[in-house]
Design an enzyme around this catalytic site. Structure first.
Site, PDB file in Angstrom:
ATOM      1  N   ASP A  33      52.845  36.486 -16.406  1.00 29.00           N
ATOM      2  CA  ASP A  33      52.059  36.454 -15.108  1.00 29.00           C
ATOM      3  C   ASP A  33      52.886  36.147 -14.226  1.00 29.00           C
ATOM      4  O   ASP A  33      53.450  35.674 -14.103  1.00 29.00           O
ATOM      5  CB  ASP A  33      51.252  35.412 -14.832  1.00 29.00           C
ATOM      6  CG  ASP A  33      49.755  35.747 -13.970  1.00 29.00           C
ATOM      7  OD1 ASP A  33      49.514  37.294 -13.940  1.00 29.00           O
ATOM      8  OD2 ASP A  33      48.487  35.536 -13.365  1.00 29.00           O
ATOM      9  N   TRP A  38      55.897  38.669  -7.820  1.00 26.19           N
ATOM     10  CA  TRP A  38      57.540  38.959  -7.816  1.00 26.19           C
ATOM     11  C   TRP A  38      57.748  40.453  -7.182  1.00 26.19           C
ATOM     12  O   TRP A  38      58.733  40.070  -6.438  1.00 26.19           O
ATOM     13  CB  TRP A  38      57.962  38.947  -8.992  1.00 26.19           C
ATOM     14  CG  TRP A  38      59.499  38.934  -9.221  1.00 26.19           C
ATOM     15  CD1 TRP A  38      59.749  38.196  -9.512  1.00 26.19           C
ATOM     16  CD2 TRP A  38      60.378  40.529  -9.269  1.00 26.19           C
ATOM     17  NE1 TRP A  38      61.475  38.681  -9.681  1.00 26.19           N
ATOM     18  CE2 TRP A  38      61.426  39.538  -9.697  1.00 26.19           C
ATOM     19  CE3 TRP A  38      60.149  41.666  -9.224  1.00 26.19           C
ATOM     20  CZ2 TRP A  38      62.552  40.703  -9.917  1.00 26.19           C
ATOM     21  CZ3 TRP A  38      60.652  42.116  -9.546  1.00 26.19           C
ATOM     22  CH2 TRP A  38      62.373  42.209  -9.550  1.00 26.19           C
ATOM     23  N   HIS A  50      56.914  45.209 -13.022  1.00 19.66           N
ATOM     24  CA  HIS A  50      56.142  45.067 -14.456  1.00 19.66           C
ATOM     25  C   HIS A  50      57.587  45.342 -15.326  1.00 19.66           C
ATOM     26  O   HIS A  50      58.247  44.883 -16.036  1.00 19.66           O
ATOM     27  CB  HIS A  50      55.296  46.058 -14.500  1.00 19.66           C
ATOM     28  CG  HIS A  50      53.987  46.141 -13.882  1.00 19.66           C
ATOM     29  ND1 HIS A  50      53.329  44.421 -14.179  1.00 19.66           N
ATOM     30  CD2 HIS A  50      52.639  46.412 -13.123  1.00 19.66           C
ATOM     31  CE1 HIS A  50      52.395  44.647 -14.177  1.00 19.66           C
ATOM     32  NE2 HIS A  50      52.165  45.155 -13.166  1.00 19.66           N
ATOM     33  N   GLU A  80      40.756  43.028 -19.808  1.00 22.31           N
ATOM     34  CA  GLU A  80      39.942  43.071 -18.434  1.00 22.31           C
ATOM     35  C   GLU A  80      40.994  44.128 -17.770  1.00 22.31           C
ATOM     36  O   GLU A  80      41.025  44.571 -15.824  1.00 22.31           O
ATOM     37  CB  GLU A  80      40.265  41.572 -18.048  1.00 22.31           C
ATOM     38  CG  GLU A  80      38.578  41.004 -18.190  1.00 22.31           C
ATOM     39  CD  GLU A  80      38.720  40.412 -20.220  1.00 22.31           C
ATOM     40  OE1 GLU A  80      40.475  40.291 -20.272  1.00 22.31           O
ATOM     41  OE2 GLU A  80      38.244  40.072 -20.307  1.00 22.31           O
ATOM     42  N   TRP A  82      42.397  47.008 -17.995  1.00 23.45           N
ATOM     43  CA  TRP A  82      41.694  48.747 -17.473  1.00 23.45           C
ATOM     44  C   TRP A  82      41.162  48.667 -16.343  1.00 23.45           C
ATOM     45  O   TRP A  82      41.222  49.849 -15.753  1.00 23.45           O
ATOM     46  CB  TRP A  82      40.489  48.731 -18.201  1.00 23.45           C
ATOM     47  CG  TRP A  82      41.192  48.765 -20.281  1.00 23.45           C
ATOM     48  CD1 TRP A  82      41.096  47.874 -20.762  1.00 23.45           C
ATOM     49  CD2 TRP A  82      42.377  49.520 -20.184  1.00 23.45           C
ATOM     50  NE1 TRP A  82      41.388  48.758 -22.063  1.00 23.45           N
ATOM     51  CE2 TRP A  82      42.368  49.137 -21.427  1.00 23.45           C
ATOM     52  CE3 TRP A  82      42.814  50.851 -19.956  1.00 23.45           C
ATOM     53  CZ2 TRP A  82      43.125  50.121 -22.302  1.00 23.45           C
ATOM     54  CZ3 TRP A  82      43.136  51.380 -21.123  1.00 23.45           C
ATOM     55  CH2 TRP A  82      43.660  51.359 -22.024  1.00 23.45           C
ATOM     56  N   ARG A  84      42.290  47.400 -13.172  1.00 20.55           N
ATOM     57  CA  ARG A  84      43.351  47.470 -12.392  1.00 20.55           C
ATOM     58  C   ARG A  84      43.409  49.199 -12.016  1.00 20.55           C
ATOM     59  O   ARG A  84      42.493  50.318 -12.728  1.00 20.55           O
ATOM     60  CB  ARG A  84      44.883  46.926 -12.913  1.00 20.55           C
ATOM     61  CG  ARG A  84      44.483  45.624 -13.464  1.00 20.55           C
ATOM     62  CD  ARG A  84      45.963  44.746 -13.487  1.00 20.55           C
ATOM     63  NE  ARG A  84      46.118  43.301 -13.991  1.00 20.55           N
ATOM     64  CZ  ARG A  84      47.050  43.112 -13.729  1.00 20.55           C
ATOM     65  NH1 ARG A  84      48.253  43.610 -13.607  1.00 20.55           N
ATOM     66  NH2 ARG A  84      46.935  41.670 -13.551  1.00 20.55           N
ATOM     67  N   LEU A 144      61.891  36.307 -36.075  1.00 18.31           N
ATOM     68  CA  LEU A 144      60.190  35.907 -36.349  1.00 18.31           C
ATOM     69  C   LEU A 144      59.680  36.291 -36.230  1.00 18.31           C
ATOM     70  O   LEU A 144      59.764  37.903 -36.654  1.00 18.31           O
ATOM     71  CB  LEU A 144      61.149  35.904 -33.716  1.00 18.31           C
ATOM     72  CG  LEU A 144      60.706  35.775 -32.535  1.00 18.31           C
ATOM     73  CD1 LEU A 144      59.803  34.650 -32.862  1.00 18.31           C
ATOM     74  CD2 LEU A 144      60.904  36.120 -31.738  1.00 18.31           C
ATOM     75  N   GLU A 220      49.448  21.897 -26.629  1.00 20.84           N
ATOM     76  CA  GLU A 220      49.554  21.644 -25.232  1.00 20.84           C
ATOM     77  C   GLU A 220      50.003  22.811 -24.619  1.00 20.84           C
ATOM     78  O   GLU A 220      50.393  24.414 -25.033  1.00 20.84           O
ATOM     79  CB  GLU A 220      50.618  20.951 -26.023  1.00 20.84           C
ATOM     80  CG  GLU A 220      50.669  19.886 -26.940  1.00 20.84           C
ATOM     81  CD  GLU A 220      49.931  18.821 -25.868  1.00 20.84           C
ATOM     82  OE1 GLU A 220      50.103  18.646 -24.506  1.00 20.84           O
ATOM     83  OE2 GLU A 220      49.497  18.480 -26.995  1.00 20.84           O
TER      84      GLU A 220
HETATM   85  C1  IPE Z   1      46.521  37.106 -17.866  1.00 21.73           C
HETATM   86  O1  IPE Z   1      47.038  37.932 -16.290  1.00 21.73           O
HETATM   87  C2  IPE Z   1      46.591  38.975 -18.194  1.00 21.73           C
HETATM   88  C3  IPE Z   1      47.806  38.997 -18.891  1.00 21.73           C
HETATM   89  C4  IPE Z   1      48.926  38.558 -18.772  1.00 21.73           C
HETATM   90  C5  IPE Z   1      48.345  40.295 -20.376  1.00 21.73           C
HETATM   91  P1  IPE Z   1      46.275  38.172 -15.565  1.00 21.73           P
HETATM   92  O2  IPE Z   1      46.976  37.875 -14.300  1.00 21.73           O
HETATM   93  O3  IPE Z   1      45.367  39.879 -15.966  1.00 21.73           O
HETATM   94  O4  IPE Z   1      44.837  36.757 -15.058  1.00 21.73           O
HETATM   95  P2  IPE Z   1      43.833  36.729 -14.007  1.00 21.73           P
HETATM   96  O5  IPE Z   1      43.757  38.109 -13.549  1.00 21.73           O
HETATM   97  O6  IPE Z   1      44.866  36.384 -13.244  1.00 21.73           O
HETATM   98  O7  IPE Z   1      43.107  35.985 -14.693  1.00 21.73           O
HETATM   99  C1  IPE Z   2      51.357  40.151 -15.276  1.00 19.60           C
HETATM  100  O1  IPE Z   2      51.654  40.335 -14.059  1.00 19.60           O
HETATM  101  C2  IPE Z   2      51.314  41.543 -16.091  1.00 19.60           C
HETATM  102  C3  IPE Z   2      49.828  42.246 -16.703  1.00 19.60           C
HETATM  103  C4  IPE Z   2      48.716  41.604 -16.430  1.00 19.60           C
HETATM  104  C5  IPE Z   2      49.918  42.612 -17.548  1.00 19.60           C
HETATM  105  P1  IPE Z   2      49.976  40.790 -13.175  1.00 19.60           P
HETATM  106  O2  IPE Z   2      50.400  41.502 -12.592  1.00 19.60           O
HETATM  107  O3  IPE Z   2      48.973  39.847 -13.131  1.00 19.60           O
HETATM  108  O4  IPE Z   2      51.641  39.802 -11.755  1.00 19.60           O
HETATM  109  P2  IPE Z   2      50.322  39.091 -10.314  1.00 19.60           P
HETATM  110  O5  IPE Z   2      49.947  38.069 -11.370  1.00 19.60           O
HETATM  111  O6  IPE Z   2      49.464  40.499 -10.019  1.00 19.60           O
HETATM  112  O7  IPE Z   2      51.172  38.658  -9.523  1.00 19.60           O
HETATM  113 MG    MG Z   3      48.621  37.920 -12.805  1.00 17.97          MG
END
Ligand code: IPE
Ligand code: IPE
Ligand code: MG
Length: 253
Positions: A33, A38, A50, A80, A82, A84, A144, A220
């Site tokens: 995340d 970033w 990304h 979830e 989707w 975006r 792995l 953990e």
């Molecule tokens: C969780 O991150 C999903 C992935 C890393 C693929 P999100 O950014 O979607 O989670 P929320 O919305 O902050 O809970």
């Molecule tokens: C995680 O980074 C990647 C995915 C969820 C696909 P985010 O895109 O959620 O980045 P933030 O949380 O908005 O910074």
């Molecule tokens: Mg995120």
């Protein structure tokens, strides 16, 4: 200990549990995340985050191989996600295609076995083809296991498992009383994969976001403030060290 055994651990090419370097982590799960934040912090579009996140994936896979971790599960796209903006969803799909096209040969050479978890129905045919190609190409590898959680949501996974078991009961192949924790585990996408020992979430958020709800019952949790594109081998080692200091009791004393 439930879920802590790696059934493949004694096969050639598989690290034995407790091998040096991985602090007893057989299965590491990761919520990657913070890509968007970033990028925003540097005045870049989220998409740049990304792309930088993909570099971090490559680094982490290499680090896990070096540390003899047997299973690495990466949350790469949630059910979830989707919601975006279409442009961002499109870029994430494009990155998945790009990753498989550019890295599959290397991963195969590294003896990495790819497994994909998540809902397949409704995915674009070319995405499905690419996921299947990644799995099929690496199916015989013994190093792995890289589990890619794509279009994954734990609740949806549990619903699919419940439907499957209900259908077995309705068909007269399964007695309701024969449904056990093992039966449910085997009906999940992660069937055959030991439960994660350690779950790391980057970016400072302290939630599970619908990831591996059943499987992480005794996992953990380590939350690190590092944004995913900045996560490196040193950050991984810090989390592994923190894990090694935890006392896992599994309900015992
Ligand atoms: C969780 O991150 C999903 C992935 C890393 C693929 P999100 O950014 O979607 O989670 P929320 O919305 O902050 O809970
Ligand atoms: C995680 O980074 C990647 C995915 C969820 C696909 P985010 O895109 O959620 O980045 P933030 O949380 O908005 O910074
Ligand atoms: Mg995120």
């Amino acid at each position: 200990m439930p879920g802590s055994l790696n059934p493949l651990a004694t096969e050639p090419g598989q690290p034995a549990e407790g091998a040096p370097g991985h602090f007893g982590v057989t299965h590491l799960a990761l919520i990657m995340d913070g890509n968007g934040r970033w990028a925003t912090r540097q005045g870049l579009p989220r998409l740049a985050g990304h792309r930088a996140g993909l570099e971090a994936v490559r680094r982490l896979v290499k680090a896990c191989i070096e540390r003899n971790i047997a299973f690495l599960t990466l949350f790469s796209f949630s059910t979830e996600n989707w919601t975006r903006p279409a442009e961002e969803v499109g870029e994430l799909m494009r990155l998945l295609r790009f990753f498989v096209r550019s890295d599959l040969a290397t991963l195969n050479r590294q003896n990495v076995r790819i497994r994909v978890i998540g809902e397949r129905e409704g995915l674009a045919p070319d995405i499905l083809r690419i996921l299947n190609e990644a799995q099929d190409t690496t199916a015989a590898n013994t190093g792995l296991t890289l589990v890619i959680a794509f279009n994954y949501g734990a609740r949806a996974e549990l619903v699919r498992a419940a439907r499957h078991l209900a259908a077995e009961v309705a068909a007269g192949r399964l007695e309701p009383s024969a449904i056990t924790e093992a039966t449910v585990s085997a009906a999940l996408d992660t069937s055959g994969i030991p439960d994660p020992d350690l779950l790391i979430r980057t970016s400072g958020e302290q939630r599970i976001s619908n990831f591996l709800l059943w499987q992480s019952a005794y996992t953990e949790l380590v939350f690190t403030p590092a944004l995913w594109p900045d996560f490196d081998a040193a950050a991984l080692d810090a989390a592994l060290r923190e894990f090694s200091q935890r006392q896992r009791r599994f309900g015992g004393i």
